[in-house]
Scaffold this motif. Sequence first.
Motif, mmCIF file in Angstrom:
data_model
loop_
_atom_site.group_PDB
_atom_site.id
_atom_site.type_symbol
_atom_site.label_atom_id
_atom_site.label_comp_id
_atom_site.label_asym_id
_atom_site.label_seq_id
_atom_site.Cartn_x
_atom_site.Cartn_y
_atom_site.Cartn_z
ATOM 1 N N GLY A 326 45.264 39.297 33.330
ATOM 2 C CA GLY A 326 45.667 40.589 33.877
ATOM 3 C C GLY A 326 45.829 40.598 35.383
ATOM 4 N N PHE A 327 45.615 39.458 36.033
ATOM 5 C CA PHE A 327 45.713 39.398 37.492
ATOM 6 C C PHE A 327 47.080 38.871 37.920
ATOM 7 C CE2 PHE A 327 41.186 39.569 36.840
ATOM 8 C CZ PHE A 327 40.705 40.288 37.925
ATOM 9 N N ASP A 328 47.393 39.146 39.163
ATOM 10 C CA ASP A 328 48.617 38.632 39.758
ATOM 11 C C ASP A 328 48.498 37.111 39.886
ATOM 12 O OD1 ASP A 328 50.572 37.780 41.756
ATOM 13 O OD2 ASP A 328 50.868 39.909 42.141
ATOM 14 N N PRO A 329 49.508 36.348 39.423
ATOM 15 C CA PRO A 329 49.428 34.882 39.543
ATOM 16 C C PRO A 329 49.201 34.421 40.974
ATOM 17 C CG PRO A 329 51.239 35.514 38.104
ATOM 18 C CD PRO A 329 50.726 36.776 38.711
ATOM 19 N N TRP A 544 50.774 43.683 43.921
ATOM 20 C CA TRP A 544 49.442 43.224 44.319
ATOM 21 C C TRP A 544 48.514 44.434 44.300
ATOM 22 C CZ3 TRP A 544 47.798 38.263 45.656
ATOM 23 C CH2 TRP A 544 46.502 38.168 46.148
ATOM 24 N N ARG A 545 47.463 44.344 43.473
ATOM 25 C CA ARG A 545 46.567 45.490 43.300
ATOM 26 C C ARG A 545 45.190 45.174 43.872
ATOM 27 N NH1 ARG A 545 48.003 45.454 37.067
ATOM 28 N NH2 ARG A 545 47.900 43.264 37.671
ATOM 29 N N ALA A 546 44.351 46.201 43.809
ATOM 30 C CA ALA A 546 43.012 46.068 44.390
ATOM 31 C C ALA A 546 42.215 44.966 43.703
ATOM 32 C CB ALA A 546 42.276 47.412 44.289
ATOM 33 N N ALA A 550 40.221 41.744 45.130
ATOM 34 C CA ALA A 550 38.825 41.454 44.796
ATOM 35 C C ALA A 550 38.666 40.027 44.292
ATOM 36 C CB ALA A 550 38.338 42.452 43.746
ATOM 37 N N LEU A 551 39.622 39.569 43.462
ATOM 38 C CA LEU A 551 39.548 38.205 42.935
ATOM 39 C C LEU A 551 39.657 37.181 44.068
ATOM 40 C CD1 LEU A 551 39.497 36.306 40.448
ATOM 41 C CD2 LEU A 551 42.000 36.405 40.463
ATOM 42 N N ILE A 557 34.509 33.905 48.999
ATOM 43 C CA ILE A 557 33.048 33.879 49.159
ATOM 44 C C ILE A 557 32.460 32.627 48.512
ATOM 45 C CG2 ILE A 557 30.920 35.050 48.490
ATOM 46 C CD1 ILE A 557 32.462 37.694 48.744
ATOM 47 N N LEU A 558 32.934 32.312 47.288
ATOM 48 C CA LEU A 558 32.431 31.110 46.610
ATOM 49 C C LEU A 558 32.780 29.854 47.404
ATOM 50 C CD1 LEU A 558 33.204 31.862 42.850
ATOM 51 C CD2 LEU A 558 30.952 31.631 43.926
#
Length: 566
Positions: A326-329, A544-546, A550-551, A557-558
């Motif tokens: 469900g995320f943007d590639p 491009w969504r919120a 976040a992803l 961060i990782l």
Amino acid sequence: MAETERESPIDGGFRGIALTLEGTSKLTLEPGTLTLVMGANGAGKTVFLEKAAGLREPEGLAFRYGAEPLWIRSSVTGRPKLNPKALLLFGYAGQSPEQGLFLRSVQEEIDYSLRPYKKSAGSRKSSTGDAAAGALAAVGWDESWLTRDPFRMSGGERRRASLAALFATPAPWLLLDEPTAGLDRDGHRVLGEHLERLKRDGRGILLVSHDADWALPLADRVLLIHPDGGMSDCRPEQLVAEPERLERAGMQVPAWMRVLRRAWQAGLGIDGASGWHPAEAAEALCRPESQAAVARELPEHRAGALAQLGMPKRRKEEARTSPLTGFDPRAIWFGYVLLSVGLFSLSSWGGLAAGLAVVCVILAAARIPLLRWRGIIAGFIVFGTLLAAWAALDFNPPGSGLVGWDFEVFAGTMFPFARTLTVLLIGLGVPLVMTPLSLRRALEQLATRKDRVPAFWQRIVLTVTLTVRFVPVLLAEWERFGRIFLARGKETGRSPGIWFRRLRGVTLPLLLALFRLADEVAVALESRGVRGDVQPTRSSRLKWRAKDTALATCAAILAGLLWFAG
């Protein structure tokens, strides 16, 4: 797999095929007979034949060829493995067997198929020439074809060459999947005559064919596979007398079979014993004197006993969708790049262990299955280990030893391989969580200016998209040619010699298949107008969504934590 040796003891003189389902039902096929497997498209005929050839997991079915079970338990690991003795008792030709040809002449192809049998006790080298001549005659050729190059042949000729290589083997059973595909009328006739000769010689045949008018007259038995996975068993004459059996199996009754049935039941001198001739049956039905006989009440056909064999239902494909779909590639690729940078920054084994733990958590949370890639992963690990072990050898050790071992060198060489493996594990999963179309849109939008995409960027997008699209195709082709090698080579061991022969036997036909596939793709792309001067159609744009932000933030961060851990 069922313990068939205990549940269904086999007579030592038995030479047929015994099929057992979890010890509950059993089917026995006798040598010197031809058994035709029929069913609707997608019913599982090919899968059934591949299980009979040991090319798929048995899933509750237990096949035994004579006294030899197809699967046995390894004395070392206790896991099921193929029985080499059983593999020599049958020859297998799947769909498109000609794609497994990779040598320079028909003679070499026949020799390759005979090689496993030359190693067995009792085989005589002097019989090779006779076997080749008989095999060529079986497909309507003479010995002048032995020197021909299969790759300079037509599709039908290549099919005949592959069947000749199969018929040359002394296997008492033949498993054939659609052998008449690509053959002309004369090829059908020649093949049918050879199968009749094989039956008279006492060899058994398990045949899958959609050419029912060609195959039924040859058959001694018919196995109908139903859409629910069940299987029923009858004689060919019973099938003509009761064509509704085909309908119950999800198939349409062909017109020629209805004509033949009416002629048989009207008693017009045509029946199963006199031959299968639909044209003669139709002519007999049209005679004026036959009309009265046809109008009479048709006698009931005395159907024989019908054996029923319950088959395991086919496994349903697990529809496990990754939450990353469900995320943007662009967010997925950006996150993958960040994680890769973080993993490559690791410089200690402790940090690498933490990085591997992060990778495992990501794969589990994203529900990314890597089982299909196990061959590539295992090969990478083996290659890295062997290379590190070689580098650690010291041929001028201090002291009196001939060869020394430096563990620090081994660990130092192994570390970059292990670090790359963590990046590889996530990279193998990336193509599985996005479609080629969404990837193409994402890449196009990166370079779109004034609603136009530069030509050079289109080529890059096309290359990347096709690569991602065809990775699963390449993997499927590798597995398919692996099955072809097993069917022809009959080698199941893991020794270096077998490994190199398997690599050669799989790689060469795979590359040839890829060349053909590339030609087909090029033609398809050109036919769809994919050229340098054509702008792509953009029916929708990705947003491009919120959650994409976040992803990417989580990945950053990782990566930062891994950098500190390293």
